[in-house]
Design an enzyme around this catalytic site. Structure first.
Site, mmCIF file in Angstrom:
data_model
loop_
_atom_site.group_PDB
_atom_site.id
_atom_site.type_symbol
_atom_site.label_atom_id
_atom_site.label_comp_id
_atom_site.label_asym_id
_atom_site.label_seq_id
_atom_site.Cartn_x
_atom_site.Cartn_y
_atom_site.Cartn_z
ATOM 1 N N GLY A 89 -14.969 -49.852 -12.904
ATOM 2 C CA GLY A 89 -16.532 -49.307 -12.665
ATOM 3 C C GLY A 89 -16.815 -49.264 -11.684
ATOM 4 O O GLY A 89 -17.578 -48.386 -11.212
ATOM 5 N N ARG A 90 -15.871 -48.969 -10.347
ATOM 6 C CA ARG A 90 -15.558 -49.111 -8.773
ATOM 7 C C ARG A 90 -13.951 -49.276 -8.516
ATOM 8 O O ARG A 90 -13.630 -48.371 -7.276
ATOM 9 C CB ARG A 90 -16.553 -49.864 -8.126
ATOM 10 N N LYS A 110 -9.923 -48.656 -5.212
ATOM 11 C CA LYS A 110 -11.001 -49.758 -5.068
ATOM 12 C C LYS A 110 -11.881 -49.633 -4.912
ATOM 13 O O LYS A 110 -12.423 -49.939 -3.633
ATOM 14 C CB LYS A 110 -10.422 -51.023 -5.593
ATOM 15 N N ARG A 173 -5.437 -50.849 -4.578
ATOM 16 C CA ARG A 173 -4.545 -52.351 -4.664
ATOM 17 C C ARG A 173 -2.457 -51.186 -5.535
ATOM 18 O O ARG A 173 -3.130 -50.244 -6.054
ATOM 19 C CB ARG A 173 -5.357 -52.817 -5.779
ATOM 20 N N ARG A 180 -4.695 -55.110 -19.184
ATOM 21 C CA ARG A 180 -5.473 -56.436 -19.597
ATOM 22 C C ARG A 180 -5.742 -56.845 -20.966
ATOM 23 O O ARG A 180 -5.771 -56.205 -21.251
ATOM 24 C CB ARG A 180 -6.614 -56.895 -18.586
ATOM 25 N N ASP A 249 -10.883 -60.148 -19.072
ATOM 26 C CA ASP A 249 -10.184 -58.651 -18.002
ATOM 27 C C ASP A 249 -9.933 -58.952 -17.221
ATOM 28 O O ASP A 249 -9.586 -57.488 -16.037
ATOM 29 C CB ASP A 249 -12.376 -57.801 -17.945
ATOM 30 N N ASN A 250 -9.501 -59.973 -16.367
ATOM 31 C CA ASN A 250 -8.737 -60.261 -15.013
ATOM 32 C C ASN A 250 -7.790 -60.867 -15.503
ATOM 33 O O ASN A 250 -6.828 -61.654 -14.148
ATOM 34 C CB ASN A 250 -9.625 -61.602 -14.310
#
Length: 484
Positions: A89-90, A110, A173, A180, A249-250
């Protein structure tokens, strides 16, 4: 611009439901705040100092590198146990840097603006949260823990509205990939079985080529990810790291620590420690991290069921039998790391009890996790209630006896311990001080000093004693925030 990018775009060869082509949204006046020269060199990205202003345009999202194909990845996730459709989303993947040694690394911006997955969010990031990720991810790397890394922070020249108005920034990053557990959950929900298999084949080729040609690739992938997660989480426990938001998701398929949001390090040993403001029930408390990892892996197993066996009952039985092995795999890796922290050679039946007894005493005495092990390593015990406690004294004698078993000297044991017990961690109050000075006063001196301290966290430096201790008032009331 004479910058040596060697960008590949293998992810875009996957089924197109897994991503959306999307360029970063340009920002007002990008300015390079931090650049990680050492990381740039390690991924064969050559940049000269006179190009750093131009680099801010690229890493700020205003100018794309040559041959880039920017995209946002789609994925799902169980957030605090609830299934949600998500995606970048970002964040924008500008490509995969291919190094001279033929290794691929995702280059992701990011905070680079809205994407099709922003779900009403602004797609931006605050300078403070991006500085936090830069600092903590680099600290984790130098602590020897598998992690995404930070190449740069670019101030956007724009403001971002959260609880209050903040300066905006973009973090670059670098990761082995951003695939994931949630990527597989998304594939399970929205892709055909053949497309799900494409994702599995891609991940194996990219991250686990030793599994190519396996009779049951999905099952072997599950086993490998279980092993990688067991290694990672036991390393978190070794240094007292609390991720804070262990949603699926992490969870990186490559076994890296990713998505540093409300993360922090534990000072006083307490398995119930929680700092994240959004973890009100303590789901992701320090001591819960291993069992939450097991739960997250069960979500991966469910997503892989159709690939494990055409017969649903057989697939479930096989996956369950595999998952049931995780607690033993984790405990074996964790116990070995704790043996290393205590300088123990070989394996003895009483080792687990020896470790647990020490942790129980530390918990009871509210002892500092990092400094207790550092004192055992150095043999230098300050005037401290823990070390004067009768229970600790008894434990200490048992430890000496075990550490010097098999003819090992105490000095040899302490040499092993010195490699596994950091002297420095990113102490929460120092992190906050560094972030406050940087964002409020444009003073990066403490921030840069912390980066310097954390480059050699296992080596004592008399100039850095202020970074050895927690805040005098402790961590009472200390909270971390997600940043979105």
């Amino acid at each position: 611009m004479n910058m040596k990018w060697n960008l590949q775009h293998s992810y875009s060869s996957l089924p197109n439901k897994l991503f959306s082509f999307q360029s970063p949204i340009p920002v007002k006046s990008p300015k390079l705040v931090l650049f990680n020269h050492e990381l740039a060199q390690s991924i064969d990205l050559e940049v000269s100092d006179n190009e750093l202003d131009k680099l801010s345009q690229v890493l700020g999202g205003n100018v794309l590198p040559e041959n880039s194909k920017p995209l946002a990845q789609a994925y799902a996730g169980h957030q605090f146990g609830n299934f949600t459709i998500l995606g970048d989303g970002r964040a924008i993947l500008i490509g995969e840097q291919l190094t001279n040694s033929q290794k691929l690394f995702d280059i992701q911006l990011k905070g680079s603006g809205r994407t099709p997955y922003s779900r009403g969010g602004d797609g931006r990031a605050t300078l403070k949260s991006m500085l936090r990720e830069y600092l903590i991810s680099e600290a984790m790397y130098h602590l020897g823990i598998s992690s995404s890394r930070s190449l740069a922070v670019v101030a956007s020249g724009e403001t971002v509205q959260r609880e209050w108005e903040n300066d905006g920034a973009i973090l670059t990053r670098v990761a082995k990939s951003h695939i994931r557990v949630g990527t597989f959950e998304f594939a399970y929900q929205y892709l055909s079985l053949e497309e799900q298999k494409e994702l599995t084949v891609y991940v194996i080729k990219r991250h686990y080529p030793e599994l190519e040609g396996s009779k049951n690739p999905a099952l072997e992938l599950l086993k490998k990810v279980m092993e990688k997660q067991a290694e990672l989480i036991s390393d978190w426990m070794r240094v007292g790291f609390i991720h804070g938001v262990m949603n699926t998701d992490n969870v990186s398929i490559a076994g890296e620590t990713i998505d540093y949001g409300p993360c922090a390090f534990m000072n006083v040993y307490d398995p119930g420690t929680v700092f994240s403001s959004i973890d009100t029930a303590g789901r992701y408390a320090f001591g819960n991290q291993p069992k939450i990892t097991h739960w997250n892996l069960s979500r991966l197993a469910i997503a892989l069921l159709p690939q494990i066996d055409e017969d649903q009952d057989k697939a479930v039985k096989t996956a369950q039998e595999t998952l049931n092995q995780f607690p033993d795999i984790y405990e074996s890796k964790y116990l070995q790391l704790m043996r290393n922290k205590l300088g123990l050679i070989g394996e003895e039946p009483q080792d687990k009890a020896l470790v647990e007894d020490l942790l129980n005493i530390m918990n009871q005495m509210k002892a500092d996790y990092t400094n207790t092990f550092a004192s055992l390593t150095s043999g230098e015990f300050s005037e401290n209630e823990l070390f004067e406690n009768d229970r600790f004294q008894d434990w200490y004698l048992n430890w000496i006896q075990r550490a010097t078993k098999n003819g090992q000297t105490l000095e040899a044991a302490q040499k092993t311990m010195a490699l596994h017990n950091p002297i420095y961690i990113p102490r929460n109050h120092k992190v906050e001080e560094a972030l406050f000075q940087a964002t409020e006063n444009n003073d990066y001196s403490i921030f840069h000093e912390m980066l310097k301290v954390m480059k050699t966290p296992y080596q004592f430096n008399e100039n850095f004693t202020a970074y050895q201790f927690p805040a005098l008032e402790g961590d009472n009331g200390y909270q971390t925030f997600c940043g979105t």
